[in-house]
Scaffold this motif. Sequence first.
Motif, PDB file in Angstrom:
ATOM      1  N   ILE A   8       9.663  -2.034  -7.642  1.00  0.00           N
ATOM      2  CA  ILE A   8      10.258  -2.967  -6.960  1.00  0.00           C
ATOM      3  C   ILE A   8      11.839  -2.647  -6.382  1.00  0.00           C
ATOM      4  N   MET A   9      12.386  -1.921  -7.148  1.00  0.00           N
ATOM      5  CA  MET A   9      13.813  -1.562  -6.593  1.00  0.00           C
ATOM      6  C   MET A   9      13.496  -0.494  -5.265  1.00  0.00           C
ATOM      7  N   ASP A  10      12.461   0.450  -5.381  1.00  0.00           N
ATOM      8  CA  ASP A  10      12.069   1.111  -4.088  1.00  0.00           C
ATOM      9  C   ASP A  10      11.736   0.354  -2.989  1.00  0.00           C
ATOM     10  N   PHE A  11      11.045  -0.736  -3.276  1.00  0.00           N
ATOM     11  CA  PHE A  11      10.530  -1.786  -2.092  1.00  0.00           C
ATOM     12  C   PHE A  11      11.755  -2.603  -1.748  1.00  0.00           C
ATOM     13  N   ILE A  12      12.557  -2.880  -2.551  1.00  0.00           N
ATOM     14  CA  ILE A  12      13.947  -3.681  -1.998  1.00  0.00           C
ATOM     15  C   ILE A  12      14.647  -2.797  -1.193  1.00  0.00           C
ATOM     16  N   ALA A  13      14.953  -1.626  -1.339  1.00  0.00           N
ATOM     17  CA  ALA A  13      15.428  -0.556  -0.817  1.00  0.00           C
ATOM     18  C   ALA A  13      14.766  -0.325   0.652  1.00  0.00           C
ATOM     19  N   ALA A  14      13.551  -0.552   0.716  1.00  0.00           N
ATOM     20  CA  ALA A  14      12.737  -0.021   2.027  1.00  0.00           C
ATOM     21  C   ALA A  14      13.244  -0.989   3.133  1.00  0.00           C
ATOM     22  N   TRP A  15      13.413  -2.019   2.603  1.00  0.00           N
ATOM     23  CA  TRP A  15      13.757  -3.316   3.591  1.00  0.00           C
ATOM     24  C   TRP A  15      14.907  -2.854   4.577  1.00  0.00           C
ATOM     25  N   SER A  16      15.947  -1.979   4.061  1.00  0.00           N
ATOM     26  CA  SER A  16      16.975  -1.718   5.016  1.00  0.00           C
ATOM     27  C   SER A  16      16.470  -0.737   6.070  1.00  0.00           C
ATOM     28  N   ARG A  17      15.183  -0.154   5.860  1.00  0.00           N
ATOM     29  CA  ARG A  17      14.891   0.627   7.071  1.00  0.00           C
ATOM     30  C   ARG A  17      14.133  -0.236   7.983  1.00  0.00           C
ATOM     31  N   LEU A  18      14.027  -1.375   7.984  1.00  0.00           N
ATOM     32  CA  LEU A  18      13.492  -2.340   9.078  1.00  0.00           C
ATOM     33  C   LEU A  18      11.946  -1.997   9.419  1.00  0.00           C
ATOM     34  N   ASP A  19      11.086  -1.184   8.492  1.00  0.00           N
ATOM     35  CA  ASP A  19       9.910  -0.795   8.701  1.00  0.00           C
ATOM     36  C   ASP A  19       8.770  -1.617   8.250  1.00  0.00           C
ATOM     37  N   ALA A  20       7.896  -2.418   8.879  1.00  0.00           N
ATOM     38  CA  ALA A  20       7.069  -3.218   8.393  1.00  0.00           C
ATOM     39  C   ALA A  20       5.974  -2.357   7.811  1.00  0.00           C
ATOM     40  N   ASP A  21       5.661  -1.356   8.323  1.00  0.00           N
ATOM     41  CA  ASP A  21       4.579  -0.478   7.758  1.00  0.00           C
ATOM     42  C   ASP A  21       4.960   0.051   6.326  1.00  0.00           C
ATOM     43  N   GLU A  22       6.077   0.539   6.285  1.00  0.00           N
ATOM     44  CA  GLU A  22       6.733   0.862   5.038  1.00  0.00           C
ATOM     45  C   GLU A  22       6.516  -0.212   4.176  1.00  0.00           C
ATOM     46  N   ILE A  23       7.192  -1.199   4.175  1.00  0.00           N
ATOM     47  CA  ILE A  23       7.204  -2.502   3.660  1.00  0.00           C
ATOM     48  C   ILE A  23       5.938  -2.762   2.998  1.00  0.00           C
ATOM     49  N   VAL A  24       4.898  -2.951   4.031  1.00  0.00           N
ATOM     50  CA  VAL A  24       3.556  -3.517   3.596  1.00  0.00           C
ATOM     51  C   VAL A  24       3.010  -2.522   2.467  1.00  0.00           C
ATOM     52  N   SER A  25       3.101  -1.111   2.629  1.00  0.00           N
ATOM     53  CA  SER A  25       2.607  -0.007   1.828  1.00  0.00           C
ATOM     54  C   SER A  25       2.619  -0.556   0.472  1.00  0.00           C
ATOM     55  N   TYR A  26       3.671  -1.133   0.110  1.00  0.00           N
ATOM     56  CA  TYR A  26       3.637  -1.547  -1.501  1.00  0.00           C
ATOM     57  C   TYR A  26       3.003  -2.627  -1.730  1.00  0.00           C
ATOM     58  N   PHE A  27       2.103  -3.308  -0.938  1.00  0.00           N
ATOM     59  CA  PHE A  27       1.327  -4.384  -1.607  1.00  0.00           C
ATOM     60  C   PHE A  27      -0.014  -3.889  -1.383  1.00  0.00           C
ATOM     61  N   ALA A  28      -0.923  -4.574  -2.526  1.00  0.00           N
ATOM     62  CA  ALA A  28      -2.247  -4.257  -2.635  1.00  0.00           C
ATOM     63  C   ALA A  28      -3.067  -4.771  -1.392  1.00  0.00           C
ATOM     64  N   ASP A  29      -4.090  -4.135  -1.549  1.00  0.00           N
ATOM     65  CA  ASP A  29      -5.019  -4.384  -0.205  1.00  0.00           C
ATOM     66  C   ASP A  29      -4.980  -6.079   0.053  1.00  0.00           C
ATOM     67  N   ASP A  30      -5.436  -6.792  -0.822  1.00  0.00           N
ATOM     68  CA  ASP A  30      -5.332  -8.145  -0.890  1.00  0.00           C
ATOM     69  C   ASP A  30      -4.387  -9.012  -1.585  1.00  0.00           C
ATOM     70  N   GLY A  31      -3.104  -8.513  -1.422  1.00  0.00           N
ATOM     71  CA  GLY A  31      -1.861  -8.803  -1.894  1.00  0.00           C
ATOM     72  C   GLY A  31      -1.313 -10.049  -1.125  1.00  0.00           C
ATOM     73  N   VAL A  32      -0.500 -10.933  -1.866  1.00  0.00           N
ATOM     74  CA  VAL A  32      -0.040 -12.313  -1.252  1.00  0.00           C
ATOM     75  C   VAL A  32       1.716 -12.209  -1.080  1.00  0.00           C
ATOM     76  N   TYR A  33       1.885 -12.568   0.111  1.00  0.00           N
ATOM     77  CA  TYR A  33       3.345 -12.772   0.122  1.00  0.00           C
ATOM     78  C   TYR A  33       3.704 -14.171   0.518  1.00  0.00           C
ATOM     79  N   HIS A  34       4.269 -14.712  -0.452  1.00  0.00           N
ATOM     80  CA  HIS A  34       4.544 -16.297  -0.398  1.00  0.00           C
ATOM     81  C   HIS A  34       6.355 -16.575  -0.190  1.00  0.00           C
ATOM     82  N   ASN A  35       6.890 -16.588   1.029  1.00  0.00           N
ATOM     83  CA  ASN A  35       8.038 -17.236   1.007  1.00  0.00           C
ATOM     84  C   ASN A  35       7.910 -18.533   0.803  1.00  0.00           C
ATOM     85  N   MET A  36       8.516 -19.170  -0.390  1.00  0.00           N
ATOM     86  CA  MET A  36       7.952 -20.475  -0.904  1.00  0.00           C
ATOM     87  C   MET A  36       8.346 -21.727  -0.030  1.00  0.00           C
ATOM     88  N   PRO A  37       9.483 -21.606   0.882  1.00  0.00           N
ATOM     89  CA  PRO A  37       9.585 -22.718   1.847  1.00  0.00           C
ATOM     90  C   PRO A  37       8.365 -22.739   2.996  1.00  0.00           C
TER      91      PRO A  37
END
Length: 123
Positions: A8-37
């Motif tokens: 998770i620390m690596d994932f959080i650091a990846a955001w600074s590179r603004l690379d959607a492919d890198e960010i998504v690589s941390y998710f399981a194939d069927d992963g869920v991203y839920h911005n609660m709002p």
Amino acid sequence: MNDNERIIMDFIAAWSRLDADEIVSYFADDGVYHNMPSRPVQGREQIRAFVAGFLKPWTSTQLDMLNIISRGDLVIAERLDRTTAGERKLDLPCCGVFEMTDGKTKAWRDYFDMPTYTRAMTG
């Protein structure tokens, strides 16, 4: 720090590179991203499209980790997300709850105040 916290620390650091492919690589194939709002997004391709759209106006972002704690496959990360989109700047307090499986994010629920984000980025 255990393996899930490190991921998770690596994932959080990846955001600074603004690379959607890198960010998504941390998710399981069927992963869920839920911005609660908002509504949850499931599956890597859907998450990639969502993240790419989110990142599009951003010129920089730095996610500062304030606290991280875990138990088993659950990681909770409190952050201050510092984002710039052109001339607009935002410091957004967030708290992410991550459910991990086999080193990947199975579910990420991110809690923050959407009006704070919207005012800074569109107002």
